[in-house]
Structures are given as C-alpha cells and as structure tokens.
Design a protein around this motif. Structure first.
Motif: not given
Length: 878
Positions: A82, A84, A95, A97, A238, A358, A392
């Motif tokens: 993810t 961050s 946020g 991916k 992350t 995250d 998300s």
C-alpha cells in the motif's frame, strides 16, 4: 649434548602436564554458556522487535528478519503493498494498492525456505480421489523466491529469515510504481541508495513492514509527449503479510446476467462432464449471521463480522458526514435480506497505536489532495473463494469540481441555487454522498451497470411523483448523474439519482443472502432462479460498460431514459437556456474564467447528447440471456430509429450556431468558436457510423441498409444544394468531411496481398466502435485525467492514426466479465461500392448547381469537385 637435546623435551612435557592439570581443575567449575546465534540477534540492544501471535519481526542494522513459526509452513497468505506517502501524488495515490496482493505460502526443502505462489486456477471433484494427484502434478505452486534459514529459535519452534531484499529491493510484484506501457508510459529506475527500512509491526494474524523506496521517473504520454523526465520520486510503502483463514468462506459461482466483480477465471476438472468447465466466483464479503436460528425465523440479525470502513482524518471537515452517510446507506439493502448493521463507519482512531490505515486488515475511505477529477473503489480478495478481504475508497480532491460542473450544466435551468461559482454546502454534501456511495458499491462487489438508466421512460423523469420515488435510474452504479431532462417549468422533480436503486438492492440480495440446507447444485439453481424471474425486465437488466467495443446504445455513460432523441431535445433546450442566461447568473466572475470553463464543459455536454443519439446508428442491443428465458442476446436497433437518429444528428450539426452567444464569448480570450469545433469532431464520428451499419444490417431481419444510409447522407448533408440555397457554416464542415472521407475510402489501396501474408493485417473495423478522444473526455472514461489535459495534442494524433489510438491504451477499467470485443466484418463490408456511387452522385449534383451559386458557394463547390475528381480519376487509373 645429549642432556641439552633431551632437556627441552622434558620441559615441554612438564608444561603440558601442568596445562592438563589446570584444564582438569577448570572443568570442575560451572561451564560458561555459549550465546546462540538467535540470542546474539534478538538480545542486541539495537535490535527492534515486533512480537505477534503470527510472525515476529526483528529489525537490526538496516535489515529485517522474520521469525517464522514452523507450524505456518504451507499455510496460505496474502502479501500486499500500500502507498502510505509519496513525493508526487499524481503518480501515487495515498492509500492505494497498485497491484493485487500476492497469494503465497512458504515451504521448506533442506535448509532453504521457498516462497511459492499458490495456484488456485483449477478445482476438481473431491469425490474423484485420483484427481487430487492429477491436479498436484499439473497445477503445482511455482517458486517465486528463496531464502536461506538464518537460524532457529532456541526451542526450534521457529526459524529466522533475512527478508530485507523483499522490502527494500526492486520487487516488481510489490513495487508502488513500475515501468510499463499504456496511455502513460512510465520508466521508473530504482534507486537502491535511497531505499531503506522504516517501521515494523506485528499482530495476531499479520505483520507490516514499512520502507522508503526511491526512483528516477520519466513519463511519456502515448510515447510522444514528455510529461516527466528523470524526476526523483520517493514512496513510503507499507507491506502487509496476512494469514488467510483455514476455514474458507463458502464461494458463490457468478452469473454473467448480473453485474458483480469476479475472481480470475477458474477451470473445473471432473469426469462429470465431457469437457473442462470454466467458471468464476463472485467477489463478496463474508457476512454470516451471528444468530442463524434467529435469522431463519425472519428476525434482523447482525453479522459475525461487520464490514468496517475507517474515514481518513485528512478529509475536509465538511466532507466527513456525507462520506459516513454514503457508506451507511447500503445498510438499507442488507436489512431487506435480514442483516442489520452490516456496514459500520468509524473515524481514524486517535489513541490506538495498533491502527494503521495501510494495513491490509483495515478498509478505509481515503482523501487524496490531487487535482484529479475522479474517485475509485477497488477491493482485494481471497483468490480461493472470492471473499473480499480489504477495500479502499479513494477520493481525489477535484472530483467535487466535476460534480459542480455536472450540477450546473444539468440542473441549473431549474435549480437557482447552483447558479454560483461555489456550490452551496447542501449541494456539495449531496454530491459527495452520491459519489462515495457509488464507490462503496464497487467495494461491495458491484460493477457498473450502464443500461440501468435506459429502463425509465424519458417523460417520467419530468414527473415529481415518479422521480421522488425512483430517482433518475434503477442503479447508482450507472453513470446517470443528474436530471438534465427536467424543464424550467417542472416543479418538485428530483434532480439526483436515488439513494439506492431497485437494481442495487437486487444485486445485494443475490450476492449476500445466506442460504442454508441446500446442496451446491440446489444453491446454484436457487440463485439462477432469482435472475430468471426478472429476465426481460429492463429494470433488472445488466449492461456491461463498453470500452473496447461500443455497440449497444442502451448501455452508455452519462445518458438518461429510454429515448436518446427525446432526452437530447430536452437537454439541448436546457443548454440553450443556460447559455442565454450565464452572464446574468455570474455577475461576480470579474475575469470571466469561471464562465469560460463552464462554457467549454457545456460544449462537452452538448456533445454527449449528440453521441447518445449517434450510437443508435448501426446499434445493436446486447443482453446476457440464459436459454429458455426472455430476451435476445443481440438485436439490431429498429431501422426507423437508426434513420431518425442519423438525420437528427445531421440537423443538429447544421444548426448549432446557438452555441456561439457573442454576448458571452466576447469576454473570453482569443479562440475558435464552439460551433465549428463541435461540428467538426462530432461529424467525424458520425461519418464513421457506416461501419456500424455493416454489422447491424447483417444481423437484422429488417435492416437499415448501407443503401438507405447513403441515401440519407446524400439527402441531408447536401440538402442545401438539392434545394438550391446557400450552405450554412455547419453544412460546409459536414460537406468537406464527407467528401474527404469518400475520397479516402475509394482510393485506398487493396490490402488483400498483405492479408494473405499476414493474418493480423487488414482485419478491418478494428477502431469502429472504440471511443474517440472527445468521447473519452466527455464520458469520463479516462481514470488518470491526462486525456483531458492533453486532448488537443491527442486529437491531432487521432486524425493521423485513427480514433482507436487512445482507446487501445486505456487499461484501468477494472475487471469482471469479459468486455464485448469487436466483430470482424471484412467479409461482408461492401461500403467501398457505395462510396463510389455516392461520390458520382454528389459530383453530378454540384456540377448542376455551379451556374446558379453565389461566388462563395461556387468556390466551396469547386473545391469539393476537385477533391472528388482527383479521387475518381485515381481510382480509374488503377
């Protein structure tokens, strides 16, 4: 001499004896323990340890070690990355991916640990025992990484792996940005010197590792426009390693007649059938009732595990409440199937050190302060079952700019409150709630349903009673924005989509209704019957989003109602009203910039109305139909509707001067007026619809033929010449374009020899149904926003390379059931014959009018005749 020679040996022996005695004496003391390799690492004062029930992490001297319990060898996991933080939020959305999580497991061979990608592409009948062995041989889990065991824990229950390279190296599967083609070609050169580890965390079923990754990035648009060149980019990523549950969610096999996201295609290998069966699983959350017996009695029951969304603390304060309400409105649909409080919304915790937005464990609604007019709702699943593990909602700042434009251009004729530079708070909140609710729908598994709005009669959208009950569409998963049909004299009409549509609740029922006491076949039959009972009802029809091929005029973006011509008439009438009053509405726009921006967007809105009608020409309705139920998989648009649509668009283009309101445009900078711009690009699209007619006529019992098409083209494009009057500016543009098109078609060299040599050449019509640059901009088909930013340059490329140039590069439209690809019509395309006859007919007409035409018209006709003669002569010389 003998004594001297012997003496050293004697002394050595004595010394040796003393040494042995000393050693013997020392062994009587308590032995000193030798520190293990594990203790040396974890007891180092500089070692940072994050201990959890799953995996324990150790960070020391820029390295990260995974303390991996032996019992988790062979267990399936997800490894996700993810974004961050980023130094450029246009390239990296916070946020997000960028890639699907890796589905992995770890196995051990000798002293090496292998990371394997779990292969779940095939299933078998568990009752056929021999198939398990067959599957193991044919669908093994490939090795994607290997690690030497650094050491074991003191009790040998776990081993340590140095995993640093996975988190600080250039791992393509986890990269936040990677080199690749597409509309924007990115070249990202990894900078290892600027890539380091950051924090580590460990929990009951997952661990996270944060690291800074640096790149040198260059970007080209369409391989031609340099957007960035060797610019530094640093991303804080992350990475989460999540243990998947051993008890899998009960999967639900998808049905192409309903619009839900699906897992990758799987194959079922069994002797039950005489072929390998291909299937997909519907993506859905696990929302099992907490009290099954109460649920069976018909009581409202909470789920064992609710779907929790955490709202970003970065949102502007005014946005937070509509964001919360947007997510919670879906609970109404769950309550209708007996489940309550399924969706919960919470703020980012302020005092919980374990919370990390995250981390793959947390689903969040994130705010990205970027000038991108978009929002999205991606989700990530357990590939074994389709269970949604994480989702998300990403909201870019300038999506409200787009919403404000929509509200003004589609409803200001009836709503005075939106006639302002900055929308009132209640309108802004209403728009945000609609946008977020649409994206939350995606996170629940719902795809776009572009046919939904076509279910309602156009005139019903002017009814207060109807719209207050149903809104503007049966589904908020359609791109049906606001009510552009409503007229200034209409009172009490709802201007927005519904909170949830009938179709939305129908999909939630199909996806999430718990079914008990049924075998797998009985469950499948039950789910199919729910769709069967609505077959043929347009309210429940699923229309795929058309990107690669655009055949179906009833499944379009940004349209309303079942009659594009009638809706277009209402919409254009409203645009004329807006243009006439815009100056009076914006007295505080001193430099005119706001009005100029809205005026440009008004041109796009007009273009939408024209395109919605244009798609009827050569259109083919497409519907997924199960044998034995109502409906047809494909059906040509009735020929009269095709003809009326063709003529309607031509008449609009010949009479579009209303767009040029000098009282408004004289305050803008130097520019070309909108009417010729709209006319040029729309006419270019319109004159390509003959390709659509080829296929539509071929599959129709009562077709709108190419002959009828060219007759209508002649009668309406050259209407002024037939009637002996002076052409309008719109007619001149149309006539120039149609002559250029005819000349191009009839002089093009045959590709037959090349086709025989290369089967990929000459397929014909490959771009016939692809969206143009203008359509991509008008319909918002570009998730990056870059097409709009560089639309003028791309239009020039499009003129040279064809309109499919940009469309072919668009790859970010999600996944689901296959898109409708183009159909090869080379073998039935005889349009060249009609173009030749058409050119001769126009030539004769213009020659007959030269003597009576005024000087300007005569010059125009002579130019057209020159082009036609040149093309016809070139053809005759072949």
């Amino acid at each position: 001499m003998v004594i001297l020679l012997v003496l050293p040996c004697t002394q050595t022996s004595f010394a040796s004896a003393r040494k042995k005695k000393t050693v013997a004496t020392e062994t009587k003391k308590e032995p000193t323990k030798r520190q293990s390799k594990y203790d040396k690492l974890v007891k180092n004062k500089s070692c940072e340890t994050a201990r959890g029930e799953f995996v324990t992490l150790h960070k020391l001297d820029g390295k990260v070690y995974f303390e991996f319990p032996v019992k988790y060898l062979g267990r399936e996991m997800l490894l996700a990355s993810t974004i961050s933080e980023a130094s450029d939020n246009n390239l990296c959305a916070i946020g997000y991916k960028p890639k699907d999580p890796m589905h992995i497991k770890f196995t051990k061979t000798d002293s090496t640990i292998f990371m394997r990608e779990v292969n779940v592409s095939a299933t078998c009948n568990p009752q056929e025992g021999h198939m398990r062995e067959v599957m193991a041989r044919s669908f093994m889990d490939p090795i994607i990484g290997s690690y030497k065991i650094y050491c074991y824990t003191n009790d040998s229950s776990a081993f340590l792996l140095d995993m640093t390279s996975l988190f600080t190296g250039n791992s393509e599967r986890l990269a936040p940005i990677s080199s690749g083609g597409g509309m924007v070609e990115i070249t990202a050169v990894f900078n290892s010197a600027g890539s380091i580890l950051d924090g580590i965390k460990a929990f009951d079923d997952n661990v996270t590792v944060k690291s800074y990754l640096s790149y040198s990035v260059s970007a080209k648009m369409m391989g031609m426009f340099i957007v960035k060149k060797n610019e530094p980019l640093t991303v804080k990523a992350t990475r989460t390693l999540l243990l998947l549950p051993e008890e899998k969610m009960h999967p639900r096999v998808s049905d192409t007649r309903i619009g839900v996201f699906v897992t990758n295609t799987k194959q079922h290998i069994s002797t039950d059938e005489d072929r390998i069966q291909i299937y997909t699983l519907a993506n859905r959350w696990r929302v099992d009732p907490k009290d099954v017996e109460a649920y069976k009695r018909g009581e409202l029951v909470e789920p064992v595990k609710p779907i929790v969304f955490y709202v970003d603390d970065a949102f502007p304060a005014m946005w937070k409440e509509p964001v919360r309400k947007a997510a919670l409105r879906w609970n109404v649909a769950f309550e209708k199937i007996g489940l309550k409080n399924v969706i919960q919304v919470r703020d980012f915790p302020k005092d919980d050190p374990t919370f990390d937005p995250d981390n793959l464990k947390y689903s969040c609604i994130r705010y990205v302060p970027a000038a991108i007019t978009n929002a999205m709702g991606p989700s990530w699943t357990d590939p074994r079952t389709g269970e949604i593990i994480n989702a998300s909602v990403i909201i870019f700042n300038d999506v409200v700019k787009l919403a404000n434009q929509w509200r003004f251009l589609q409803t200001s004729q009836v709503d005075p409150s939106v006639r302002t530079k900055k929308m009132p708070d209640n309108i802004l909140e209403e728009s945000i709630e609609y946008i977020v609710a649409h994206e939350v729908g995606h996170t629940l598994g719902l795809m776009h349903n572009m046919s939904a709005s076509a279910a309602y009669p156009v005139d019903s959208l002017r009814s207060a009673k109807f719209t207050q009950k149903y809104g503007t569409t049966p589904s908020i998963m359609d791109y049906a924005r606001f009510n552009y049909v409503v007229q200034p004299e209409d009172k009490g009409v709802k201007l927005t989509p519904p909170n949830l549509g009938i179709y939305d609740e129908y999909v939630i029922k199909w996806l999430y209704s718990p079914l008990y006491g049924l075998s797998a076949k009985e469950e499948q039959a039950m789910l199919e019957s729910w769709i069967d009972e609505h077959a043929g009802d347009p309210i429940y029809r699923y229309g795929k989003q058309q990107v690669i091929a655009r055949y179906d005029p009833s499944a379009l973006e940004e349209d309303l109602g079942d009659d594009a011509i009638k809706a277009g008439d209402y919409g254009i009438k409203n645009l004329k009203y807006i243009v006439a009053n815009m100056n009076d509405w914006f007295v505080d726009d001193t430099d005119g910039s706001h009005r100029e921006n809205l005026y440009n967007e008004l041109g796009n809105q007009y273009y939408r109305y024209l395109k919605n009608v244009m798609h009827n020409v050569g259109g083919i309705y497409l519907t997924e139909v199960k044998p034995g139920t109502a409906g047809k998989t494909f059906q040509s648009v009735p020929k009269e509707l095709q003809r009326n649509s063709f003529v309607w668009v031509i008449k609009q283009l010949k009479n579009s001067d209303w767009l040029h309101n000098t009282g408004l445009t004289d305050q803008f900078g130097l520019r070309v007026a909108l009417p010729p711009i709209v006319c040029y690009y729309t006419a270019t699209e319109l004159l390509g619809t003959y390709k659509n007619v080829v296929l539509s006529a071929h599959v129709s019992q009562d077709p709108y033929t190419l002959k009828a098409y060219f007759d209508d083209l002649y009668n309406h494009v050259w209407e002024n010449a037939i009637k002996g009057r002076k052409p309008t500016s719109g007619e001149k543009i149309l006539q120039r374009l149609v002559v250029d098109q005819a000349a191009d078609v009839i002089t093009k060299k045959s590709k037959l020899v090349k086709v025989l040599a290369d089967p990929d050449e000459g397929l014909g019509m490959e771009n016939a149904f692809m969206p143009s640059v203008d359509e991509i901009v008008a319909y918002g088909l570009d998730p990056t926003g870059l097409v709009g930013q560089y639309q003028n340059e791309l239009r020039e490329l499009e003129q040279v390379h064809g309109k499919g140039l940009v469309a072919k590069q668009l790859t970010s439209f999600g996944h689901g059931y296959d898109w409708q690809y183009r159909v090869n019509t080379r073998t039935i395309d005889d349009s060249k014959t009609y173009f030749y006859a058409y050119a001769l007919r126009v030539k004769n007409l213009l020659n007959s009018r030269l003597a009576s035409a005024d000087s300007d018209t005569k010059a125009h006709y002579q130019t057209m005749l020159y082009a036609l003669d040149e093309a016809l002569n070139a053809l005759n010389k072949k």
